[in-house]
Write an enzyme that holds these catalytic residues in place. Structure first.
Site, PDB file in Angstrom:
ATOM      1  N   SER A 145     -36.456  17.501 -52.002  1.00 48.13           N
ATOM      2  CA  SER A 145     -37.485  18.526 -51.741  1.00 48.13           C
ATOM      3  C   SER A 145     -36.952  19.474 -50.680  1.00 48.13           C
ATOM      4  CB  SER A 145     -38.761  17.856 -51.216  1.00 48.13           C
ATOM      5  OG  SER A 145     -39.638  18.815 -50.648  1.00 48.13           O
ATOM      6  N   TYR A 158     -43.598  11.691 -46.043  1.00 48.64           N
ATOM      7  CA  TYR A 158     -42.943  12.446 -47.122  1.00 48.64           C
ATOM      8  C   TYR A 158     -41.660  13.122 -46.626  1.00 48.64           C
ATOM      9  CZ  TYR A 158     -42.522  15.605 -51.138  1.00 48.64           C
ATOM     10  OH  TYR A 158     -42.073  16.288 -52.240  1.00 48.64           O
TER      11      TYR A 158
HETATM   12  C1  BGC Z   1     -44.312  19.177 -52.318  1.00 51.87           C
HETATM   13  C2  BGC Z   1     -45.280  20.249 -52.728  1.00 51.87           C
HETATM   14  C3  BGC Z   1     -45.129  21.456 -51.823  1.00 51.87           C
HETATM   15  C4  BGC Z   1     -43.689  21.891 -51.762  1.00 51.87           C
HETATM   16  C5  BGC Z   1     -43.463  23.036 -50.803  1.00 51.87           C
HETATM   17  C6  BGC Z   1     -42.927  19.749 -52.317  1.00 51.87           C
HETATM   18  O1  BGC Z   1     -41.976  18.804 -51.968  1.00 51.87           O
HETATM   19  O2  BGC Z   1     -44.394  18.082 -53.210  1.00 51.87           O
HETATM   20  O3  BGC Z   1     -46.603  19.755 -52.656  1.00 51.87           O
HETATM   21  O4  BGC Z   1     -45.913  22.527 -52.315  1.00 51.87           O
HETATM   22  O5  BGC Z   1     -42.865  20.818 -51.401  1.00 51.87           O
HETATM   23  O6  BGC Z   1     -44.090  22.830 -49.570  1.00 51.87           O
END
Ligand code: BGC
Length: 260
Positions: A145, A158
């Site tokens: 991410s 996260y």
């Molecule tokens: C998340 C999303 C978020 C994006 C940008 C991703 O890793 O799962 O919910 O919109 O990052 O912030």
């Protein structure tokens, strides 16, 4: 350019929805045989399997909680039994957990995010690499991410899990590359999937999100799936150990577009 994945056997975790489902479609479209892992909503996995299936290239729909090492071992045993091995693993399964400041976070919920996002990726990579290294080919691609890099209030589990996935990627890549196996990652930005439905259902939150993206729009799952397909193919035969950010510029400090 050869994007063809004929004769390749691929597993996509969390493959029955969101980015995972788009990756399943893209890999199958490039000719791969695809196993769709899921933990909830078997009906979505089954209907996706019907959609992409063709004679001689029947997909597998495999239920397993990636956080559970034994369940993951069982899933790989089923792939061995059906296909005799694996060439591509896409570690896509992930959750973001409930929003809470660190000092208010529920411990079990915090741990669950790490269990799914980090241990889940590791359990699957471990099984896959144990097969790919002896055969001296294969690709493990982790879906990370932008939050591998960008701090995000309320989501410390996260962001921690994704930062860890980035370093897991680099370390496993260093271990596996001498054996002809590539490990790498894709870091999506804001993509329109069920994980952030609350945001795209709310115009105010959506406007705020757009301001964080130089391209001015959220991405589509297909825009991640295309990049994943390219990176697991031989087109990317020299790409190892990095996280390719696919984010419309979100990591390019858009708040610095003015002032500073
Ligand atoms: C998340 C999303 C978020 C994006 C940008 C991703 O890793 O799962 O919910 O919109 O990052 O912030």
């Amino acid at each position: 350019m050869n994007l063809h994945l004929e004769h390749k056997r691929a597993l996509v975790t969390g493959g029955n929805s969101g980015i995972g489902a788009a990756i399943v479609r893209a890999l199958a479209g490039a000719g791969a045989r695809v196993a769709i892992n899921y933990v909830t909503h078997p009906e979505l996995a089954e209907s996706l399997a019907r959609e992409i299936g063709s004679p001689g290239r029947e997909p597998l729909a495999l239920e397993a909680d990636v956080a559970d090492a034994d369940a993951v071992a069982g899933m790989f045993a089923r792939i061995d039994a059906a296909w005799g091995g694996i060439d591509i693993l896409v570690n896509n399964a992930g959750i973001d957990g409930p929003r809470a400041a660190g000092w208010e976070a529920d411990l079990a919920a915090w741990r669950k995010v790490i269990d799914v996002n980090l241990f889940g990726a590791f359990h699957c990579a471990r099984e896959a690499l144990g097969r790919m290294v002896p055969q001296r080919h294969g690709v493990v691609l982790n879906i990370s991410s932008v939050h591998e890099r960008i701090a995000w209030s309320g989501y410390s589990a996260y962001t921690s899990s994704k930062a860890a996935v980035g370093m897991l990627t680099r370390t496993l890549a260093q271990e596996a590359a001498p054996h002809g196996v590539r490990v790498l990652a894709v870091g999506p930005g804001a993509i329109k999937t069920p994980i952030n439905r609350a945001v795209w259902d709310d115009p105010a939150q959506m406007a705020d999100l757009r301001q964080k993206i130089p391209l001015g729009r959220v991405g589509e799952p297909e825009e991640i799936a295309q990049m994943v397909t390219m990176l697991v193919s031989d087109v990317a035969s020299y790409v190892v150990g990095c996280t390719v950010l696919v984010d419309g510029g979100m990591t390019d400090y858009p708040s610095f577009a003015h002032g500073g």
